[in-house]
Design an enzyme around this catalytic site. Structure first.
Site, mmCIF file in Angstrom:
data_model
loop_
_atom_site.group_PDB
_atom_site.id
_atom_site.type_symbol
_atom_site.label_atom_id
_atom_site.label_comp_id
_atom_site.label_asym_id
_atom_site.label_seq_id
_atom_site.Cartn_x
_atom_site.Cartn_y
_atom_site.Cartn_z
ATOM 1 N N LYS A 198 6.566 -6.037 -4.625
ATOM 2 C CA LYS A 198 6.470 -6.116 -3.166
ATOM 3 C C LYS A 198 7.581 -6.998 -2.582
ATOM 4 C CE LYS A 198 2.988 -3.814 -1.267
ATOM 5 N NZ LYS A 198 3.165 -2.979 -0.075
ATOM 6 N N TYR B 192 2.798 -6.867 -9.276
ATOM 7 C CA TYR B 192 2.570 -6.357 -7.926
ATOM 8 C C TYR B 192 3.343 -7.190 -6.902
ATOM 9 C CZ TYR B 192 0.141 -5.584 -3.477
ATOM 10 O OH TYR B 192 -0.147 -5.339 -2.162
ATOM 11 N N THR C 132 3.238 -8.538 1.649
ATOM 12 C CA THR C 132 1.948 -9.087 1.252
ATOM 13 C C THR C 132 2.015 -10.584 0.981
ATOM 14 O OG1 THR C 132 0.292 -9.073 -0.545
ATOM 15 C CG2 THR C 132 2.505 -8.367 -1.102
ATOM 16 N N ASP D 36 5.945 12.013 -2.165
ATOM 17 C CA ASP D 36 5.700 10.958 -3.145
ATOM 18 C C ASP D 36 6.784 9.898 -2.982
ATOM 19 O OD1 ASP D 36 5.834 9.535 -5.852
ATOM 20 O OD2 ASP D 36 4.082 10.812 -6.139
ATOM 21 N N GLU E 55 0.744 -11.922 -1.446
ATOM 22 C CA GLU E 55 0.898 -12.101 -2.892
ATOM 23 C C GLU E 55 2.337 -12.483 -3.254
ATOM 24 O OE1 GLU E 55 -1.188 -11.980 -5.552
ATOM 25 O OE2 GLU E 55 -2.963 -11.726 -4.302
ATOM 26 N N ARG F 214 -12.583 -0.321 2.623
ATOM 27 C CA ARG F 214 -11.910 -0.867 1.447
ATOM 28 C C ARG F 214 -12.385 -0.144 0.193
ATOM 29 N NH1 ARG F 214 -7.252 -2.884 0.239
ATOM 30 N NH2 ARG F 214 -7.216 -5.129 0.631
ATOM 31 N N GLY G 11 -5.460 5.765 2.992
ATOM 32 C CA GLY G 11 -6.028 4.482 2.598
ATOM 33 C C GLY G 11 -6.694 3.757 3.746
ATOM 34 N N GLN G 12 -7.134 2.534 3.464
ATOM 35 C CA GLN G 12 -7.813 1.715 4.470
ATOM 36 C C GLN G 12 -6.935 1.510 5.711
ATOM 37 O OE1 GLN G 12 -9.936 -2.485 4.089
ATOM 38 N NE2 GLN G 12 -7.734 -2.798 4.132
ATOM 39 N N ASP G 13 -5.762 0.905 5.528
ATOM 40 C CA ASP G 13 -4.896 0.607 6.669
ATOM 41 C C ASP G 13 -4.366 1.874 7.322
ATOM 42 O OD1 ASP G 13 -5.357 -1.963 5.884
ATOM 43 O OD2 ASP G 13 -3.261 -2.486 5.503
ATOM 44 N N ALA H 147 1.362 2.342 -1.652
ATOM 45 C CA ALA H 147 1.615 1.356 -2.702
ATOM 46 C C ALA H 147 0.673 1.579 -3.871
ATOM 47 C CB ALA H 147 1.421 -0.059 -2.167
ATOM 48 N N GLN H 148 1.078 1.063 -5.029
ATOM 49 C CA GLN H 148 0.116 0.814 -6.103
ATOM 50 C C GLN H 148 -0.489 -0.513 -5.684
ATOM 51 O OE1 GLN H 148 -2.188 -0.457 -8.305
ATOM 52 N NE2 GLN H 148 -0.530 -1.667 -9.194
#
Length: 339
Positions: free
Chosen positions: A151, A147, A123, A56, A125, A182, A11-13, A80-81
């Site tokens: 988290k 989400y 996060t 997984d 969020e 991204r 992924g990005q990170d 993560a999803q």
């Protein structure tokens, strides 16, 4: 030489973190899921420099195996999803990966190498309906999506393992961070990709949701440095990583379009509002009510004071530079499609 294990490495990170750790001389291992076709994602340029292990987050046996193979000194859990909007469609899967998956990884570490240091990607969020401005490590949480709730479980189970087993386990409460890497599914990249296509006559307009949602946006490359710094401390702790600046989706869109030579003026209000290209009067942004969240998070603004003081961390890439890098990168990518 240290060994590091990264979940979500493609992924990005994960890709920026892998680059950083390789620069620092680490042996880098990454967990990735088996797919019908091989997809290296953002680490295609690194595939010969990292060791990839099939695994997984919902399969504890595979995580134990990954720990045994890597003998990781540091584990960075970035898997993560990661789509907030998708979490309403797949709440159970989101919980399995983002919540229980963290426990699975912590258990794998505890069983195989309990002295390993652990980083959990928390996060902003989790703050959701914000209880304090700006948000900091002591601000009460009020998540507003499956989400964010999943988290929050991951965040608290990390703290619990730290306190219960004496593990070196940290959480980074990262506010929105974007980059040229991204995924196109995210609103920031959706905007910069559309701006590029519209400027080249390949697309008429882009549909967006809540233009007035406010976010604290930084660049992923800056934020992965904070992840690494957390695991270099003498004692584990949790840190907010943010810019202490808030911008609206509207501002992000205006900046992105300006980077490709389009100035926007706004007409109408609410769901009938449109963004118009000042130069030719054509509509380039429309509002789609379907893109509004069932429970909206309207305002996120983080205070990085603790991270700046204790980690000596500071963001280097400004908001305008972030958007410019994304917009110009997408412009080059779209131009490449025309060749």
């Amino acid at each position: 030489m240290k060994n590091a294990l990264i979940t979500g490495i493609t992924g990005q990170d994960g890709s920026y973190l892998a680059e950083l750790l390789l620069e620092k001389g680490y042996n880098v291992y990454g967990i990735w899921r088996r797919k019908a076709t091989v997809d290296y994602g953002n680490i295609a340029h690194l595939k010969d420099r990292v060791t990839l292990i099939y695994g997984d987050m919902t399969d504890p046996v595979s995580l134990i195996s990954a720990m045994k193979i890597s003998q990781a000194d540091e584990v960075y859990n970035l898997a993560a999803q990661s789509f907030v909007s998708t979490s309403w469609d797949t709440p159970i899967a989101t919980a399995d990966i983002n919540a229980v998956g963290v426990t699975n990884m912590l258990e794998a570490i505890r069983i195989v190498k309990p002295e390993a240091k652990f980083y959990q990607a928390s996060t902003s969020e989790m703050f959701g309906m914000v209880q304090e401005i700006p948000q900091k490590e002591t601000t009460p949480f009020y998540p507003r999506s499956p989400y964010g709730i999943a988290k929050l479980y991951g965040h608290w189970i990390t703290k619990n393992y730290r306190e219960s087993y004496g593990m070196f386990a940290c959480s980074g409460i990262l506010f929105n961070h974007e980059s040229e890497r991204r995924g196109i599914e995210f609103v920031t990249r959706k905007i910069t990709d559309a701006a590029a296509r519209i400027s080249l006559g390949m697309q008429e307009y882009v549909e967006l949701g809540n233009l007035d949602a406010k976010r604290d946006w930084g660049h992923s490359k800056d934020y992965v440095k904070a992840m690494w710094l957390m695991l270099q401390q003498d004692t584990p702790d949790d840190y907010v990583i943010a810019t202490n600046e808030t911008r609206t989706v509207r501002e992000f869109a205006e900046t992105a379009f300006r980077c490709v030579g389009i100035d926007i003026k706004w007409q109408g209000s609410g769901v009938d509002e449109i963004g118009i290209n000042k130069a030719n009067g054509k509509t380039v942004i429309k509002i789609n009510p379907d893109f509004f969240r069932p429970a909206e998070v309207d305002f996120l603004l983080g205070s990085p004071e603790k991270a700046e003081k204790q980690l000596k961390w500071k963001r280097e890439i400004s908001f305008s530079e972030l958007v410019e890098r994304m917009a110009k990168n997408d412009l080059e990518l779209v131009k490449g499609e025309l060749k």
